[in-house]
Motif scaffolding. Structure first.
Motif, PDB file in Angstrom:
ATOM      1  N   ALA A  17       0.840  -1.215   0.000  1.00 16.51           N
ATOM      2  CA  ALA A  17       0.000   0.000   0.000  1.00 16.51           C
ATOM      3  C   ALA A  17       0.868   1.255   0.000  1.00 16.51           C
ATOM      4  O   ALA A  17       0.614   2.204  -0.757  1.00 16.51           O
ATOM      5  CB  ALA A  17      -0.939  -0.004   1.204  1.00 16.51           C
TER       6      ALA A  17
ATOM      7  N   ILE B 119      -8.667   4.890  -3.049  1.00 16.35           N
ATOM      8  CA  ILE B 119      -8.893   4.596  -1.641  1.00 16.35           C
ATOM      9  C   ILE B 119      -9.413   5.843  -0.933  1.00 16.35           C
ATOM     10  O   ILE B 119      -9.238   6.956  -1.412  1.00 16.35           O
ATOM     11  CB  ILE B 119      -7.626   4.055  -0.931  1.00 16.35           C
ATOM     12  CG1 ILE B 119      -6.460   5.032  -1.027  1.00 16.35           C
ATOM     13  CG2 ILE B 119      -7.235   2.697  -1.487  1.00 16.35           C
ATOM     14  CD1 ILE B 119      -5.215   4.576  -0.282  1.00 16.35           C
ATOM     15  N   HIS B 120     -10.040   5.634   0.204  1.00 15.60           N
ATOM     16  CA  HIS B 120     -10.668   6.713   0.979  1.00 15.60           C
ATOM     17  C   HIS B 120      -9.606   7.686   1.489  1.00 15.60           C
ATOM     18  O   HIS B 120      -8.469   7.309   1.778  1.00 15.60           O
ATOM     19  CB  HIS B 120     -11.449   6.111   2.155  1.00 15.60           C
ATOM     20  CG  HIS B 120     -12.346   7.092   2.811  1.00 15.60           C
ATOM     21  ND1 HIS B 120     -11.913   7.909   3.828  1.00 15.60           N
ATOM     22  CD2 HIS B 120     -13.642   7.397   2.599  1.00 15.60           C
ATOM     23  CE1 HIS B 120     -12.913   8.673   4.228  1.00 15.60           C
ATOM     24  NE2 HIS B 120     -13.979   8.373   3.493  1.00 15.60           N
TER      25      HIS B 120
ATOM     26  N   THR C 148      -9.223   9.023   4.309  1.00 18.30           N
ATOM     27  CA  THR C 148      -8.699   8.647   5.624  1.00 18.30           C
ATOM     28  C   THR C 148      -7.510   7.702   5.475  1.00 18.30           C
ATOM     29  O   THR C 148      -6.517   7.816   6.198  1.00 18.30           O
ATOM     30  CB  THR C 148      -9.803   7.979   6.471  1.00 18.30           C
ATOM     31  OG1 THR C 148     -10.928   8.850   6.530  1.00 18.30           O
ATOM     32  CG2 THR C 148      -9.328   7.664   7.868  1.00 18.30           C
ATOM     33  N   SER C 149      -7.611   6.782   4.525  1.00 14.36           N
ATOM     34  CA  SER C 149      -6.503   5.850   4.285  1.00 14.36           C
ATOM     35  C   SER C 149      -5.288   6.575   3.719  1.00 14.36           C
ATOM     36  O   SER C 149      -4.151   6.242   4.064  1.00 14.36           O
ATOM     37  CB  SER C 149      -6.942   4.736   3.329  1.00 14.36           C
ATOM     38  OG  SER C 149      -7.983   3.991   3.909  1.00 14.36           O
TER      39      SER C 149
ATOM     40  N   SER D   9      -3.479   8.233   6.571  1.00 14.54           N
ATOM     41  CA  SER D   9      -2.724   7.246   7.340  1.00 14.54           C
ATOM     42  C   SER D   9      -1.439   6.840   6.615  1.00 14.54           C
ATOM     43  O   SER D   9      -0.374   6.756   7.232  1.00 14.54           O
ATOM     44  CB  SER D   9      -3.605   6.022   7.589  1.00 14.54           C
ATOM     45  OG  SER D   9      -2.879   5.013   8.227  1.00 14.54           O
TER      46      SER D   9
END
Length: 184
Positions: free
Chosen positions: A58, A84-85, A87-88, A91
């Protein structure tokens, strides 16, 4: 029929679907569960290859986006590019920033936006990761080149049927071999 623990669970599901009157859905069930299992195996293999250089697949994907985009992209574009979102993305960026591989910078023209900027250490590690995956993973999927192209074409067809691919330009080489009549 009781489940056969000696049999592959995906094959077992195929037989259970047939035995329970869902013959018309057994191939679909088997295709979905097979793809999900291969995804798990591929993610695990990529993560194993990248572990010695303290990356996951990732994080590698995010770095590769920056690597081939002059080292910098807005965080919002990274989310869209990686599908991907947000939030991801936050992170992943947090983790990569702690590793010193990227840094957040203000957007040059949009005060509301933040850029992810690759550092020289990030560029060097990404080049190393690309070499690792090219030598230890991408070249040995257990398929011939023709089979890999056919698989790409089939997956592209599925993605297109679910409106995941808006523009099919450039996909033509992978459509070769898909002109066989449907089995239905």
């Amino acid at each position: 029929m009781a489940p056969n623990v000696e049999r592959d669970p995906i094959l077992e599901a195929f037989h259970l679907w047939n035995e329970n009157g869902w013959e018309d859905r057994a191939a679909g069930c088997t295709a979905v569960t097979s793809l999900m299992r291969v995804h798990q195996m591929m993610t695990r293999r990529a993560d194993q290859i990248l572990a010695p250089i303290d990356l996951t697949f990732a994080r590698y994907e995010l770095l590769v986006r920056l690597y081939f985009r002059e080292g910098s992209l807005p965080l919002s574009q990274l989310g869209k590019a990686l599908q991907i979102h947000q939030t991801s993305i936050t992170s992943l960026v947090d983790r990569l920033e702690k590793q010193g591989l990227i840094k957040r910078t203000p957007h040059p023209t949009d005060r509301r936006s933040t850029m992810a900027q690759m550092t020289p250490a990030g560029r060097a590690l990404t080049a190393k990761a690309i070499k690792l995956l090219n030598s230890e993973f991408f070249g040995d999927l257990g398929l011939t080149g023709r089979e890999a192209n056919l698989l790409i074409g089939l997956l592209m067809r599925m993605r297109r049927s679910w409106d995941d691919i808006e523009n099919t330009e450039g996909w033509e080489p992978f459509e070769a071999g898909l002109d066989f009549p449907p089995a239905d």
